[in-house]
Design a protein around this motif. Structure first.
Motif, short mmCIF file in Angstrom:
data_model
loop_
_atom_site.label_atom_id
_atom_site.label_comp_id
_atom_site.label_asym_id
_atom_site.label_seq_id
_atom_site.Cartn_x
_atom_site.Cartn_y
_atom_site.Cartn_z
N ASP A 62 80.65 71.74 20.40
CA ASP A 62 80.35 70.34 20.70
C ASP A 62 78.92 70.14 21.16
O ASP A 62 78.31 69.12 20.87
N ASP A 63 78.38 71.10 21.88
CA ASP A 63 77.02 70.97 22.39
C ASP A 63 75.98 70.95 21.27
O ASP A 63 74.94 70.35 21.39
N ASP A 65 76.85 70.43 17.70
CA ASP A 65 77.29 69.75 16.48
C ASP A 65 77.80 68.35 16.80
O ASP A 65 78.94 68.18 17.22
N LYS A 66 76.97 67.34 16.56
CA LYS A 66 77.34 65.96 16.90
C LYS A 66 78.51 65.46 16.06
O LYS A 66 79.32 64.67 16.53
N GLU A 67 78.62 65.93 14.83
CA GLU A 67 79.73 65.51 13.97
C GLU A 67 81.07 66.00 14.54
O GLU A 67 82.05 65.27 14.59
N LEU A 69 81.60 66.81 17.67
CA LEU A 69 81.80 66.10 18.93
C LEU A 69 82.44 64.74 18.68
O LEU A 69 83.39 64.36 19.36
N GLU A 70 81.95 64.01 17.69
CA GLU A 70 82.51 62.69 17.41
C GLU A 70 83.96 62.80 16.93
O GLU A 70 84.81 62.00 17.30
N ARG A 73 86.08 63.53 19.99
CA ARG A 73 86.19 62.32 20.81
C ARG A 73 87.15 61.31 20.20
O ARG A 73 87.92 60.67 20.89
#
Length: 101
Positions: A62-63, A65-67, A69-70, A73
């Motif tokens: 998650d830290d 890879d924004k994809e 993480l989204e 979430r």
């Protein structure tokens, strides 16, 4: 990850509950488990162990890879812990029923 196979048509009673087949209850155990929105018009079910493992494995990623993480979430926002009642039924919140119907 737990595998739920087969097709078991279910109906939702007037209180928003469904009966879970015995074979699935055996997989889920007696404690809490989690339901969340899936990709599409269905719900995803996670055993307590799978839920912890799913998010634990993605914590490091998650830290960076924004994809990812989204995605995590999105699932976490819709997560709802559930537990069987004495008749083997679970209550499904309104927003989850609307997603799946």
């Amino acid at each position: 990850m737990a595998q739920f196979v087969g097709e078991y048509p279910r109906t939702v009673d007037d209180k928003g509950r469904i009966t879970i087949p015995t074979s699935y209850r055996d997989i889920l155990g007696d404690g809490e488990f989690v339901i969340a929105f899936g990709n599409g018009e269905y719900l995803t079910v996670y055993t307590a162990d799978d839920w912890g493992r799913y998010f634990g494995e993605r914590k490091v990623a998650d830290d960076a890879d924004k994809e990812t993480l989204e995605k995590v979430r999105k699932i976490a926002r819709t997560a709802h812990p559930v537990k069987f009642d004495a008749q083997g039924k679970i209550s499904i919140p309104d927003k989850h029923r609307k997603q799946a119907l």
